[in-house]
Enzyme design. Structure first.
Site, PDB file in Angstrom:
ATOM      1  N   GLU A 141      48.001  49.651  20.524  1.00 32.83           N
ATOM      2  CA  GLU A 141      49.190  49.476  21.614  1.00 32.83           C
ATOM      3  C   GLU A 141      49.051  49.973  23.220  1.00 32.83           C
ATOM      4  O   GLU A 141      49.989  50.052  23.231  1.00 32.83           O
ATOM      5  CB  GLU A 141      50.330  49.353  21.357  1.00 32.83           C
ATOM      6  CG  GLU A 141      50.689  48.143  20.017  1.00 32.83           C
ATOM      7  CD  GLU A 141      51.761  47.836  19.123  1.00 32.83           C
ATOM      8  OE1 GLU A 141      52.536  48.584  19.670  1.00 32.83           O
ATOM      9  OE2 GLU A 141      51.448  47.309  18.215  1.00 32.83           O
ATOM     10  N   ASN A 186      43.771  48.790  18.555  1.00 34.41           N
ATOM     11  CA  ASN A 186      44.157  47.940  18.114  1.00 34.41           C
ATOM     12  C   ASN A 186      45.596  47.305  18.926  1.00 34.41           C
ATOM     13  O   ASN A 186      45.463  47.779  19.523  1.00 34.41           O
ATOM     14  CB  ASN A 186      44.869  48.282  16.202  1.00 34.41           C
ATOM     15  CG  ASN A 186      45.718  47.397  15.802  1.00 34.41           C
ATOM     16  OD1 ASN A 186      44.684  45.766  15.525  1.00 34.41           O
ATOM     17  ND2 ASN A 186      46.473  47.721  15.854  1.00 34.41           N
ATOM     18  N   HIS A 225      50.390  38.660  15.935  1.00 33.99           N
ATOM     19  CA  HIS A 225      51.845  38.468  14.683  1.00 33.99           C
ATOM     20  C   HIS A 225      51.955  36.887  15.900  1.00 33.99           C
ATOM     21  O   HIS A 225      52.039  36.945  16.888  1.00 33.99           O
ATOM     22  CB  HIS A 225      52.342  39.096  15.366  1.00 33.99           C
ATOM     23  CG  HIS A 225      52.177  40.293  14.469  1.00 33.99           C
ATOM     24  ND1 HIS A 225      52.749  41.088  13.151  1.00 33.99           N
ATOM     25  CD2 HIS A 225      51.334  42.030  15.309  1.00 33.99           C
ATOM     26  CE1 HIS A 225      52.490  41.686  13.344  1.00 33.99           C
ATOM     27  NE2 HIS A 225      51.724  42.862  14.462  1.00 33.99           N
ATOM     28  N   GLU A 255      47.196  42.264  11.300  1.00 33.38           N
ATOM     29  CA  GLU A 255      48.310  42.314  11.511  1.00 33.38           C
ATOM     30  C   GLU A 255      49.172  41.193  11.710  1.00 33.38           C
ATOM     31  O   GLU A 255      49.986  40.855  11.816  1.00 33.38           O
ATOM     32  CB  GLU A 255      49.272  43.166  12.201  1.00 33.38           C
ATOM     33  CG  GLU A 255      48.940  44.320  12.687  1.00 33.38           C
ATOM     34  CD  GLU A 255      49.969  45.600  13.158  1.00 33.38           C
ATOM     35  OE1 GLU A 255      51.196  44.821  13.867  1.00 33.38           O
ATOM     36  OE2 GLU A 255      49.359  46.771  13.979  1.00 33.38           O
ATOM     37  N   ASP A 257      50.881  37.410  10.835  1.00 42.70           N
ATOM     38  CA  ASP A 257      51.829  36.360  10.719  1.00 42.70           C
ATOM     39  C   ASP A 257      52.098  35.035  11.532  1.00 42.70           C
ATOM     40  O   ASP A 257      52.317  35.409  12.067  1.00 42.70           O
ATOM     41  CB  ASP A 257      53.087  37.578  10.028  1.00 42.70           C
ATOM     42  CG  ASP A 257      53.289  38.734  10.844  1.00 42.70           C
ATOM     43  OD1 ASP A 257      53.507  38.069  12.733  1.00 42.70           O
ATOM     44  OD2 ASP A 257      54.170  39.126  10.715  1.00 42.70           O
TER      45      ASP A 257
HETATM   46  O1  9MR Z   1      56.244  47.187  10.759  1.00 39.34           O
HETATM   47  C1  9MR Z   1      56.728  47.796  11.021  1.00 39.34           C
HETATM   48  C2  9MR Z   1      58.389  48.817  10.796  1.00 39.34           C
HETATM   49  O2  9MR Z   1      58.725  48.259   9.760  1.00 39.34           O
HETATM   50  C3  9MR Z   1      58.947  49.447  12.296  1.00 39.34           C
HETATM   51  O3  9MR Z   1      59.890  49.169  12.508  1.00 39.34           O
HETATM   52  C4  9MR Z   1      58.226  49.228  13.343  1.00 39.34           C
HETATM   53  C5  9MR Z   1      58.253  50.154  13.950  1.00 39.34           C
HETATM   54  O4  9MR Z   1      57.485  49.951  15.311  1.00 39.34           O
HETATM   55  O5  9MR Z   1      56.364  48.823  12.673  1.00 39.34           O
HETATM   56  C6  9MR Z   1      56.202  47.772  12.689  1.00 39.34           C
HETATM   57  O6  9MR Z   1      55.179  47.753  12.428  1.00 39.34           O
HETATM   58  C7  9MR Z   1      54.178  47.497  14.037  1.00 39.34           C
HETATM   59  C8  9MR Z   1      53.032  47.979  13.197  1.00 39.34           C
HETATM   60  O7  9MR Z   1      53.352  49.809  13.718  1.00 39.34           O
HETATM   61  C9  9MR Z   1      52.084  47.921  14.858  1.00 39.34           C
HETATM   62  N1  9MR Z   1      52.578  46.351  15.554  1.00 39.34           N
HETATM   63  C10 9MR Z   1      53.721  45.562  15.633  1.00 39.34           C
HETATM   64  C11 9MR Z   1      53.791  46.032  13.807  1.00 39.34           C
HETATM   65  C12 9MR Z   1      55.574  44.938  13.980  1.00 39.34           C
HETATM   66  O8  9MR Z   1      56.344  45.943  14.898  1.00 39.34           O
END
Ligand code: 9MR
Length: 435
Positions: A141, A186, A225, A255, A257
């Site tokens: 990101e 990513n 997402h 990732e 969904d």
């Molecule tokens: O699913 C993850 C969540 O439990 C955390 O609180 C969050 C913190 O930033 O990160 C989520 O996972 C993220 C992933 O690491 C990167 N892409 C977006 C995902 C969803 O937010």
């Protein structure tokens, strides 16, 4: 709502993925690491999938909570689980502006120090799991959300302190620490198309530059997402995959969904879930048809544990409902896999990678089988099954709960019946003859 009755109860995504030289999986939620998840979770996870990612446990704040003091316990737990069950491991994520511990932020603006902090982190973490983590999200990101995409220049301790060269360096260090690992860039919103000005277009420009400069990037991850309304995204992903293939780089879905708006919870119809399944199927079609796609990872397994509900205005985006029942999306993925026979799907991985996975593979223990001897129905593969017997007109004639190994079908006359065995997410339907 009990609308889920999978037609593929005895087959697994994992077996079909494996035959096609591909990896399909979901995260292990943080609740799994904390032993705070239902037993169905792990049973389904290791039965259905062949690639795994930690939701939070391999991130910077989890692995290096204080300077140069590494905590690998949770990550090790996942790696051991993956090895025991023949799953490929994705590592997520090394250089990211989010989930950075406070001690790193204390070095804001100190270029030399931040360079050594990032290098030490990558050397240590990638080195620790060398040969065990097959692929890393090296940079996550790093692009801003503006209309004219560029690197994220604010809110990133790495960019603000080091400049854009932190990305190039991160790839070089990760490669030095594990020369065999796949290394990905990513990001989200790269499934919106590759037109000029798009985020994916910006990624393509950078990948071109990295390849020209010998930066060891091997893959891009499209997080994906999305929402149920985003109907064009599968074809956008296809276009992105084709453009990356020209650069000899893989595209992985990392990732996925497909959420419904949060307000629709409780009001969704069978047609809504079919629509969700249709979108999942289109992603799977694209994935299987594009030869430079290797991994298809969904950000969660069950709607009972999903960041969508916790952090987004979305809901019910995954393959299993809150009771761990497979949704129509599960069947859609199976249909897509079956429609793309192994002989027609190319694997982007060399034999060495696939053979390694195959030898680590342990037999799927989840299949149920049943056998009738007299009136005793013996069941293999169940922990606490519900057994229902129907006559040939479909009328229920016998029912028992918590069956572990065998049950006597008392009260039944001779003749033909259909027995249904359900154990968590596993099911079996079979004809039996009582003599
Ligand atoms: O699913 C993850 C969540 O439990 C955390 O609180 C969050 C913190 O930033 O990160 C989520 O996972 C993220 C992933 O690491 C990167 N892409 C977006 C995902 C969803 O937010």
């Amino acid at each position: 709502m009990d609308y889920f009755s999978s037609a593929f109860a005895d087959e697994t995504i994992r077996d079909l993925a494996k035959e096609r030289g591909r990896f399909i999986g979901t995260i292990l939620n943080s609740e799994w690491f904390n032993d705070a998840i239902e037993p169905e979770f792990e049973e389904i996870h290791k039965t259905q999938f062949n690639v795994v990612v930690a939701e939070n446990e391999m991130k910077f704040d989890a692995t290096e909570p204080s300077e140069n003091k590494f905590n690998y316990a949770k990550g090790d737990k996942m790696v051991e689980y993956a090895q025991a069950n023949g799953l490929r491991v994705r590592g997520h994520a090394l250089a990211w502006h989010s989930q950075v511990p406070g001690w790193v932020n204390n070095y804001s603006g100190q270029k030399e120090k931040l360079l050594s902090v990032l290098k030490n982190h990558i050397d240590s973490v990638v080195g620790h799991w060398k040969g065990k983590v097959a692929e890393w999200d090296v940079v996550n990101e790093a692009i801003n959300d503006d209309y004219n995409h560029d690197w994220r220049s604010t809110g990133s301790v790495w960019y603000e302190g080091i400049g854009p060269e932190f990305l190039d360096s991160a790839f070089v260090w990760a490669h030095a620490a594990d020369p065999n690992a796949e290394l990905c860039y990513n990001d989200y919103a790269v499934e919106w198309g590759i037109n000029e000005g798009s985020k994916a277009g910006f990624v393509l420009e950078q990948v071109k530059r990295w390849k020209a400069n010998g930066i060891p990037i091997t893959c891009v991850g499209t997080q994906t997402h999305i929402e149920i309304a985003h109907e064009t995204t599968p074809q956008n992903v296809r276009a992105f995959a084709k453009a990356l293939a020209e650069l000899d780089v893989k595209l992985n879905i990392t990732e996925l969904d497909i959420g419904f708006p949060k307000g629709s919870a409780g009001k969704l119809t069978a047609a809504d879930y079919e629509k969700q399944g249709h979108l999942y199927r289109q992603f799977m079609d694209v994935f299987l048809e594009e030869p430079n796609m290797g991994e298809f990872v969904i950000w969660g397994l069950t709607d009972a544990h999903s960041w969508l509900d916790e952090q987004q205005g979305k809901t019910e985006g995954l393959l299993y409902d809150k009771q761990y029942k497979p949704k129509p999306a599960f069947d859609s993925i199976m249909v897509s896999l079956k429609a793309h026979p192994a002989s027609e799907v190319k694997s982007p991985y060399p034999d060495s990678v696939l053979i390694q996975q195959a030898t680590k593979f342990v037999a799927v223990t989840s299949k149920l089988s049943a056998q009738i001897t007299g009136r005793i129905l013996s069941i293999a593969g169940a922990t606490a099954a519900k057994v229902d017997v129907f006559d040939m007109q479909g009328r229920p004639v016998f029912s028992a709960k918590n069956v572990k190994k065998a049950v006597e079908l008392s009260g039944l006359s001779e003749g033909l019946f259909v027995v249904r065995v359900r154990d968590g997410s596993k099911r079996l339907m079979q004809r039996i003859t009582i003599k």
